[in-house]
Design a protein around this motif. Structure first.
Motif, PDB file in Angstrom:
ATOM      1  N   SER A  20      17.874  22.237  51.181  1.00 29.69           N
ATOM      2  CA  SER A  20      18.145  23.679  51.151  1.00 29.69           C
ATOM      3  C   SER A  20      17.849  24.264  49.766  1.00 29.69           C
ATOM      4  O   SER A  20      17.356  25.387  49.660  1.00 29.69           O
ATOM      5  N   ARG A  21      18.123  23.509  48.713  1.00 30.14           N
ATOM      6  CA  ARG A  21      17.806  23.982  47.357  1.00 30.14           C
ATOM      7  C   ARG A  21      16.292  24.122  47.175  1.00 30.14           C
ATOM      8  O   ARG A  21      15.818  25.072  46.558  1.00 30.14           O
ATOM      9  N   LYS A  22      15.534  23.167  47.721  1.00 31.91           N
ATOM     10  CA  LYS A  22      14.073  23.230  47.617  1.00 31.91           C
ATOM     11  C   LYS A  22      13.513  24.404  48.425  1.00 31.91           C
ATOM     12  O   LYS A  22      12.532  25.027  48.031  1.00 31.91           O
ATOM     13  N   LEU A  23      14.143  24.685  49.547  1.00 28.03           N
ATOM     14  CA  LEU A  23      13.663  25.772  50.410  1.00 28.03           C
ATOM     15  C   LEU A  23      13.930  27.156  49.817  1.00 28.03           C
ATOM     16  O   LEU A  23      13.295  28.131  50.219  1.00 28.03           O
ATOM     17  N   GLN A  24      14.859  27.259  48.882  1.00 28.04           N
ATOM     18  CA  GLN A  24      15.185  28.557  48.288  1.00 28.04           C
ATOM     19  C   GLN A  24      13.984  29.203  47.606  1.00 28.04           C
ATOM     20  O   GLN A  24      13.930  30.420  47.467  1.00 28.04           O
ATOM     21  N   SER A  25      13.003  28.388  47.192  1.00 28.53           N
ATOM     22  CA  SER A  25      11.815  28.944  46.537  1.00 28.53           C
ATOM     23  C   SER A  25      10.885  29.641  47.538  1.00 28.53           C
ATOM     24  O   SER A  25       9.973  30.355  47.142  1.00 28.53           O
ATOM     25  N   LEU A  26      11.121  29.421  48.822  1.00 25.18           N
ATOM     26  CA  LEU A  26      10.310  30.053  49.865  1.00 25.18           C
ATOM     27  C   LEU A  26      10.972  31.352  50.314  1.00 25.18           C
ATOM     28  O   LEU A  26      12.033  31.723  49.848  1.00 25.18           O
ATOM     29  N   ARG A  27      10.359  32.002  51.264  1.00 23.58           N
ATOM     30  CA  ARG A  27      10.908  33.251  51.793  1.00 23.58           C
ATOM     31  C   ARG A  27      11.892  32.944  52.918  1.00 23.58           C
ATOM     32  O   ARG A  27      11.593  33.112  54.092  1.00 23.58           O
ATOM     33  N   VAL A  28      13.093  32.505  52.532  1.00 22.40           N
ATOM     34  CA  VAL A  28      14.136  32.157  53.493  1.00 22.40           C
ATOM     35  C   VAL A  28      14.907  33.417  53.874  1.00 22.40           C
ATOM     36  O   VAL A  28      15.380  34.150  53.016  1.00 22.40           O
ATOM     37  N   VAL A  29      15.028  33.658  55.173  1.00 22.38           N
ATOM     38  CA  VAL A  29      15.780  34.800  55.681  1.00 22.38           C
ATOM     39  C   VAL A  29      17.241  34.412  55.864  1.00 22.38           C
ATOM     40  O   VAL A  29      18.149  35.148  55.491  1.00 22.38           O
ATOM     41  N   ASP A  30      17.466  33.221  56.409  1.00 20.69           N
ATOM     42  CA  ASP A  30      18.828  32.737  56.652  1.00 20.69           C
ATOM     43  C   ASP A  30      18.795  31.213  56.677  1.00 20.69           C
ATOM     44  O   ASP A  30      17.796  30.611  57.082  1.00 20.69           O
ATOM     45  N   MET A  31      19.926  30.606  56.272  1.00 21.22           N
ATOM     46  CA  MET A  31      19.998  29.152  56.262  1.00 21.22           C
ATOM     47  C   MET A  31      21.459  28.739  56.346  1.00 21.22           C
ATOM     48  O   MET A  31      22.333  29.381  55.768  1.00 21.22           O
ATOM     49  N   SER A  32      21.715  27.648  57.109  1.00 21.04           N
ATOM     50  CA  SER A  32      23.072  27.115  57.186  1.00 21.04           C
ATOM     51  C   SER A  32      23.012  25.608  57.386  1.00 21.04           C
ATOM     52  O   SER A  32      22.032  25.070  57.896  1.00 21.04           O
ATOM     53  N   ILE A  33      24.097  24.938  56.970  1.00 30.32           N
ATOM     54  CA  ILE A  33      24.240  23.496  57.152  1.00 30.32           C
ATOM     55  C   ILE A  33      25.541  23.273  57.898  1.00 30.32           C
ATOM     56  O   ILE A  33      26.595  23.759  57.479  1.00 30.32           O
ATOM     57  N   ASP A  34      25.464  22.550  59.013  1.00 27.78           N
ATOM     58  CA  ASP A  34      26.641  22.306  59.840  1.00 27.78           C
ATOM     59  C   ASP A  34      26.679  20.844  60.279  1.00 27.78           C
ATOM     60  O   ASP A  34      25.639  20.214  60.442  1.00 27.78           O
ATOM     61  N   ARG A  35      27.882  20.343  60.514  1.00 31.37           N
ATOM     62  CA  ARG A  35      28.055  19.011  61.111  1.00 31.37           C
ATOM     63  C   ARG A  35      28.507  19.244  62.548  1.00 31.37           C
ATOM     64  O   ARG A  35      29.307  20.135  62.824  1.00 31.37           O
ATOM     65  N   PHE A  36      27.984  18.445  63.467  1.00 35.11           N
ATOM     66  CA  PHE A  36      28.417  18.563  64.852  1.00 35.11           C
ATOM     67  C   PHE A  36      28.968  17.232  65.321  1.00 35.11           C
ATOM     68  O   PHE A  36      28.710  16.187  64.741  1.00 35.11           O
ATOM     69  N   SER A  37      29.802  17.304  66.388  1.00 33.96           N
ATOM     70  CA  SER A  37      30.397  16.091  66.938  1.00 33.96           C
ATOM     71  C   SER A  37      30.307  16.132  68.455  1.00 33.96           C
ATOM     72  O   SER A  37      29.929  17.143  69.045  1.00 33.96           O
ATOM     73  N   MET A  38      30.709  15.041  69.072  1.00 41.48           N
ATOM     74  CA  MET A  38      30.639  14.929  70.521  1.00 41.48           C
ATOM     75  C   MET A  38      31.561  15.945  71.210  1.00 41.48           C
ATOM     76  O   MET A  38      31.257  16.436  72.286  1.00 41.48           O
ATOM     77  N   TYR A  39      32.687  16.262  70.592  1.00 42.25           N
ATOM     78  CA  TYR A  39      33.669  17.174  71.179  1.00 42.25           C
ATOM     79  C   TYR A  39      33.793  18.390  70.273  1.00 42.25           C
ATOM     80  O   TYR A  39      34.411  18.313  69.214  1.00 42.25           O
ATOM     81  N   PRO A  40      33.239  19.532  70.666  1.00 29.36           N
ATOM     82  CA  PRO A  40      33.218  20.719  69.810  1.00 29.36           C
ATOM     83  C   PRO A  40      34.599  21.154  69.351  1.00 29.36           C
ATOM     84  O   PRO A  40      35.543  21.199  70.140  1.00 29.36           O
ATOM     85  N   GLY A  41      34.720  21.451  68.057  1.00 26.95           N
ATOM     86  CA  GLY A  41      35.952  21.992  67.509  1.00 26.95           C
ATOM     87  C   GLY A  41      37.061  20.993  67.331  1.00 26.95           C
ATOM     88  O   GLY A  41      38.198  21.381  67.082  1.00 26.95           O
ATOM     89  N   THR A  42      36.771  19.716  67.459  1.00 28.07           N
ATOM     90  CA  THR A  42      37.828  18.718  67.346  1.00 28.07           C
ATOM     91  C   THR A  42      37.364  17.507  66.566  1.00 28.07           C
ATOM     92  O   THR A  42      36.187  17.325  66.311  1.00 28.07           O
ATOM     93  N   ASP A  43      38.321  16.684  66.219  1.00 27.24           N
ATOM     94  CA  ASP A  43      38.052  15.364  65.672  1.00 27.24           C
ATOM     95  C   ASP A  43      38.693  14.401  66.656  1.00 27.24           C
ATOM     96  O   ASP A  43      39.906  14.252  66.679  1.00 27.24           O
ATOM     97  N   PRO A  44      37.915  13.755  67.538  1.00 26.67           N
ATOM     98  CA  PRO A  44      38.500  12.982  68.625  1.00 26.67           C
ATOM     99  C   PRO A  44      39.375  11.823  68.161  1.00 26.67           C
ATOM    100  O   PRO A  44      40.166  11.321  68.925  1.00 26.67           O
TER     101      PRO A  44
END
Length: 120
Positions: A20-44
């Protein structure tokens, strides 16, 4: 200007942040970093979503997942006892880098992501 989006998967948040830091030099409109799991919104295997409900998932995994995520956990083959295990959920690339760039920056952004080991 037209925009293009990229969904790239990484093994660690640090890998995605480095890109994401390297991409900042480009014309970035939006960017996000997320972690996903098997069960949304929880830690099983934890107690983030306490509801006090007994369910197949709470008995099997020793947690208190409720709502839709509890239903998902109960449908897991390891919750039924009919599996030999090894159902620990997503492993490997569970970090999602979402990027929206201007069309003229798309190819360069793809190259940066792929060179860093991102899976697109």
């Amino acid at each position: 200007m037209a925009e293009k989006n990229i969904l790239a998967y990484f093994k660690t948040p640090e890998e995605a942040e480095s890109v994401s830091r390297k991409l900042q030099s480009l014309r970035v409109v939006d960017m996000s970093i997320d972690r996903f799991s098997m069960y949304p919104g929880t830690d099983p295997y934890g107690d983030r979503n306490l509801t006090g409900m007994d369910s197949l998932s709470s008995v099997t995994f020793g947690n208190t997942i409720g709502g839709d995520a509890g239903v998902l956990a109960a449908t897991n083959t390891s919750a039924s006892g009919m599996s030999d295990g090894d159902q620990g959920g997503p492993t490997g690339r569970d970090i999602l880098l979402t990027v929206v760039v201007e069309e003229e920056s798309f190819e360069k952004a793809m190259k940066i992501i792929e060179e860093a080991g991102g899976f697109v």
